[in-house]
Design a protein around this motif. Structure first.
Motif, PDB file in Angstrom:
ATOM      1  N   UNK A  67      -4.320   9.043 -10.821  1.00  0.00           N
ATOM      2  CA  UNK A  67      -3.149   9.921 -10.727  1.00  0.00           C
ATOM      3  C   UNK A  67      -2.089   9.303  -9.827  1.00  0.00           C
ATOM      4  N   UNK A  68      -2.547   8.649  -8.781  1.00  0.00           N
ATOM      5  CA  UNK A  68      -1.602   8.003  -7.868  1.00  0.00           C
ATOM      6  C   UNK A  68      -0.789   6.951  -8.631  1.00  0.00           C
ATOM      7  N   UNK A  69      -1.483   6.199  -9.491  1.00  0.00           N
ATOM      8  CA  UNK A  69      -0.773   5.151 -10.220  1.00  0.00           C
ATOM      9  C   UNK A  69       0.223   5.755 -11.216  1.00  0.00           C
ATOM     10  N   UNK A  70      -0.222   6.774 -11.927  1.00  0.00           N
ATOM     11  CA  UNK A  70       0.669   7.385 -12.925  1.00  0.00           C
ATOM     12  C   UNK A  70       1.900   8.005 -12.249  1.00  0.00           C
ATOM     13  N   UNK A 102      -0.241  15.916 -18.740  1.00  0.00           N
ATOM     14  CA  UNK A 102      -1.473  15.159 -18.528  1.00  0.00           C
ATOM     15  C   UNK A 102      -1.903  15.249 -17.063  1.00  0.00           C
ATOM     16  N   UNK A 103      -0.911  15.162 -16.170  1.00  0.00           N
ATOM     17  CA  UNK A 103      -1.225  15.285 -14.739  1.00  0.00           C
ATOM     18  C   UNK A 103      -1.788  16.671 -14.437  1.00  0.00           C
ATOM     19  N   UNK A 117      -8.960  12.760 -14.202  1.00  0.00           N
ATOM     20  CA  UNK A 117      -9.128  12.208 -15.547  1.00  0.00           C
ATOM     21  C   UNK A 117      -8.583  10.786 -15.579  1.00  0.00           C
ATOM     22  N   UNK A 118      -9.015  10.050 -16.589  1.00  0.00           N
ATOM     23  CA  UNK A 118      -8.456   8.717 -16.754  1.00  0.00           C
ATOM     24  C   UNK A 118      -7.094   8.818 -17.446  1.00  0.00           C
ATOM     25  N   UNK A 119      -6.042   8.609 -16.661  1.00  0.00           N
ATOM     26  CA  UNK A 119      -4.700   8.798 -17.202  1.00  0.00           C
ATOM     27  C   UNK A 119      -3.981   7.465 -17.398  1.00  0.00           C
ATOM     28  N   UNK A 123       0.048   5.942 -18.389  1.00  0.00           N
ATOM     29  CA  UNK A 123       0.812   5.057 -17.510  1.00  0.00           C
ATOM     30  C   UNK A 123       1.316   3.841 -18.294  1.00  0.00           C
ATOM     31  N   UNK A 124       0.407   3.290 -19.115  1.00  0.00           N
ATOM     32  CA  UNK A 124       0.799   2.117 -19.919  1.00  0.00           C
ATOM     33  C   UNK A 124       1.897   2.483 -20.914  1.00  0.00           C
TER      34      UNK A 124
END
Lengths: 569, 119
Positions: A67-70, A102-103, A117-119, A123-124
């Motif tokens: 989540x931090x990355x997204x 999604x977040x 969750x794997x988000x 991000x990509x």
């Protein structure tokens, strides 16, 4: 490492706030797109960036790296946009909305299981669409010369009014914290304890009559309990804004799906209601708003959501300026789905016709879509208001066409004023909110019309409902024995007057015939005992000061069942 | 190190403030003042005269860099921010910041940095 479990609740509620802000500001940004209002968009982008940024660092601190990355990607997108290095297109806006969704899902998962969750896919996707080159949290090749745009000339602030003398440290910490977040569970516990206290208060009030010395202290205690009750109720109030906030986004999405142009307005979000009501209000409002989008607005129009406080209740209105309800279509649908017999349909009263709208199987849509067509929708609204003792009314057309649904909701749930009545040795509570007044009706004023007794009250025909007949009640053996021995003043069912409580439901009025009015009392609404679940005619139960459990009458369901008995006056 | 020192925690995230306060309390500090934006931070600074300021950079109303420009030379300011770019770090140093911690941080890093700044 920091032990983070104790911060999880705060992290989640703050992240939820930030997602809500993201949603709201994205909506505003979308509105600015065609107008090219640069200045306003800049400010929005600043705020968007800040929300994403805050969420990024909080998520990273909690160890939710994905989540931090997204959110970091989001932050970079907003940062590039405010520096005019990226043009926000409708396509990007849609993807940003999706990202917020999604977040939200990931946060819900954190709430439930502690796992994000794997988000990464999202991000990509965002990086590809926007060209931002975020690599890791805290690592993105942004141009550092671009200072935050809030960095405009600001006057130094001297807010001495709110300051506290610096040597008084204890006062300082008190002055600082003027709001605290309290888990709902604690408020519920407080409420439960309050209810126990109220029952003891009633018990003491009964003892007081036998023990005069107690009088002073019981009265004082009663006042205190009432004050505490008021304060506990106040603490449970939350603004309806909390659930309103997601509606602009929802209406926007629905409108886009159906290719309609819909303006959406909201007022009165600051109105406060008990959280139990606010909690349950979301779903019925979703249905009403979907209904307005699906059936009300044809190509373009406006939907308004309004909350308003009246003296003893709260109003929530959903209106659209589009089409009126097509009652002919409703009739056809009701017949087609075997809800009403074709022969009977034309003889239905206006009220009965309106009631058809709330039938679980009714739908006038020919095709089932994702949002409507399955029926159900308005029946959800109806069961919600019934459950909490409110009402729903519909006006169609309103002034220049369109439809308005109005929800009338009680301000609090748990404790209500009621009238205790006796019917054949059984006590019932009738909520004040449904009572017009009580009357004594001379036998001579009662006429029988086709199996239905009708009393003339103030020149109006009032159909009578004999509660003992409805519930099949008889006097107890003890009562009859007393009667025989004439040891007790008894209630004579054949006395010269009848006591009735006039109750109103919409335009309908009915006289509920009882044996005796006992008194007015504040009662605590408890759910029905499980054996009675699903029984029509009761909205709940309550415990009296002497420990007796009695049932609370619910005229909405009671009279509905006997609708044939009730004629419009 | 004076554990009686008053610490102003400026961060727009209540979550972050709570985490920081918890770390500081664990290290024996007890006097905290909090604020959620730069404007409030300047007001609280004037009113409370803290001995140390933990300052976030990206904040609403008035951002951290502006706050730093006003108070950076008057009080010890330790910047705690998720912004990790060297140029920003350099800029805060120019305006008087005595240290810079990049979020996310761990307990030890915060305590080490504060110990360094206060001794």
């Amino acid at each position: 490492m920091v032990d983070l479990s104790k911060f999880k609740d705060l992290f989640i509620s703050e992240a939820e706030d930030n997602l809500q802000k993201l949603n709201g500001n994205l909506l505003a940004l979308e509105k600015n797109l065609p107008a090219g209002r640069q200045g306003q968009s800049k400010k929005l982008l600043d705020e968007l960036m800040r929300s994403a940024h805050t969420m990024k660092s909080s998520s990273a601190t909690m160890g939710y790296k994905k989540m931090a990355f997204l959110t970091h990607v989001l932050e970079d997108i907003f940062d590039h946009a405010r520096n005019d290095e990226l043009k926000i297109t409708p396509k990007i806006i849609n993807e940003l909305f999706k990202t917020v969704d999604i977040l939200e899902k990931s946060l819900a998962s954190v709430k439930k299981s502690g796992e994000e969750l794997n988000v990464d896919t999202q991000a990509r996707k965002l990086k590809k669409l926007t060209g931002v080159t975020t690599e890791g949290v805290g690592k993105s090749p942004r141009t550092p010369e671009e200072k935050p745009a809030t960095q405009r000339a600001q006057k130094p602030v001297e807010d001495t009014e709110t300051s506290v003398p610096s040597d008084d440290l204890s006062a300082l910490s008190v002055a600082k914290i003027d709001h605290i977040k309290v888990p709902v569970e604690r408020l519920d516990n407080l409420m439960d304890l309050m209810e126990e206290l109220l029952i003891d208060k009633m018990r003491l009030e009964q003892l007081k009559n036998k023990t005069p010395e107690l009088e002073g202290v019981v009265e004082h205690l009663s006042r205190l309990v009432s004050d505490i009750q008021y304060q506990v109720m106040q603490a449970r109030l939350v603004p309806v804004e909390q659930i309103f906030a997601r509606f602009p986004r929802m209406v926007r999405d629905l409108a886009q799906e159906q290719k309609k142009k819909i303006g959406f307005g909201m007022t009165g979000g600051e109105m406060e209601l008990d959280r139990t009501i606010v909690d349950k209000l979301g779903e019925p409002l979703v249905h009403l708003l979907r209904n307005a989008v699906d059936h009300g607005i044809e190509k373009s129009g406006t939907i308004n959501l309004q909350a308003k406080r009246e003296k003893d209740f709260a109003l929530i209105m959903v209106e659209n300026d589009g089409k009126n309800i097509d009652f002919e279509k409703v009739k056809r649908a009701a017949v087609k789905r075997n809800i009403v017999d074709a022969k009977e349909i034309e003889s239905l009263s206006e009220n009965q016709l309106i009631n058809l709208l709330y039938h679980p199987r009714l739908s006038t849509k020919d095709k089932v879509t994702e949002t409507s067509g399955r029926g159900v929708g308005l029946s959800v609204v109806k069961s919600f208001v019934d459950q909490i003792g409110g009402r729903v009314t519909v006006e169609s057309p309103i002034t220049d066409g369109g439809t308005r649904f109005t929800l009338e909701l009680p301000l609090t749930l748990a404790i209500i004023n009621s009238l205790l009545v006796e019917v054949r040795d059984t006590l019932f509570a009738i909520p004040f909110s449904s009572i017009e007044r009580s009357v004594d009706i001379p036998q001579g004023d009662i006429k029988s019309m086709a199996d239905q007794d009708v009393a003339v009250v103030d020149g109006v025909d009032v159909p009578l409902v004999y509660l003992h007949k409805v519930f099949n009640l008889a006097f107890s053996a003890e009562h009859l024995a007393d009667n025989k021995n004439k040891t007790k003043k008894i209630i004579n069912p054949k006395s010269s007057t009848l006591t009735a409580v006039l109750v109103k439901r919409g335009k309908d009025i009915a006289g509920i015939v009882i044996d005796k009015l006992i008194n007015e009392q504040e009662i605590i609404v408890k759910p029905l005992p499980s054996v009675l679940k699903g029984t029509k005619g009761f909205s709940g139960s309550t415990i009296l000061g002497d420990g007796r459990t009695i049932l609370i009458l619910d005229f909405v369901s009671l009279l509905e069942d006997r609708s044939k008995l009730i004629r419009t006056s | 190190m004076d554990k009686n020192i008053k610490i102003l925690i400026a961060d727009d995230s209540a979550f972050m403030r709570k985490v920081l306060k918890d770390i500081l309390a664990g290290a024996g500090f007890s006097k905290f003042v909090e604020c959620g934006d730069g404007k409030e931070c300047l007001a609280k600074y004037e009113a409370e005269k803290p001995g140390l300021v933990l300052l976030d950079i990206i904040m609403p109303v008035v951002d951290g860099m502006e706050v730093l420009k006003k108070i950076g030379t008057a009080v010890k300011v330790l910047v705690i921010s998720a912004v990790g770019q060297d140029k920003i770090i350099e800029e805060t140093k120019q305006h008087g910041a005595v240290g810079y911690i990049v979020k996310p941080f761990d307990r030890k890093k915060v305590i080490d940095e504060i110990t360094k700044v206060l001794s």
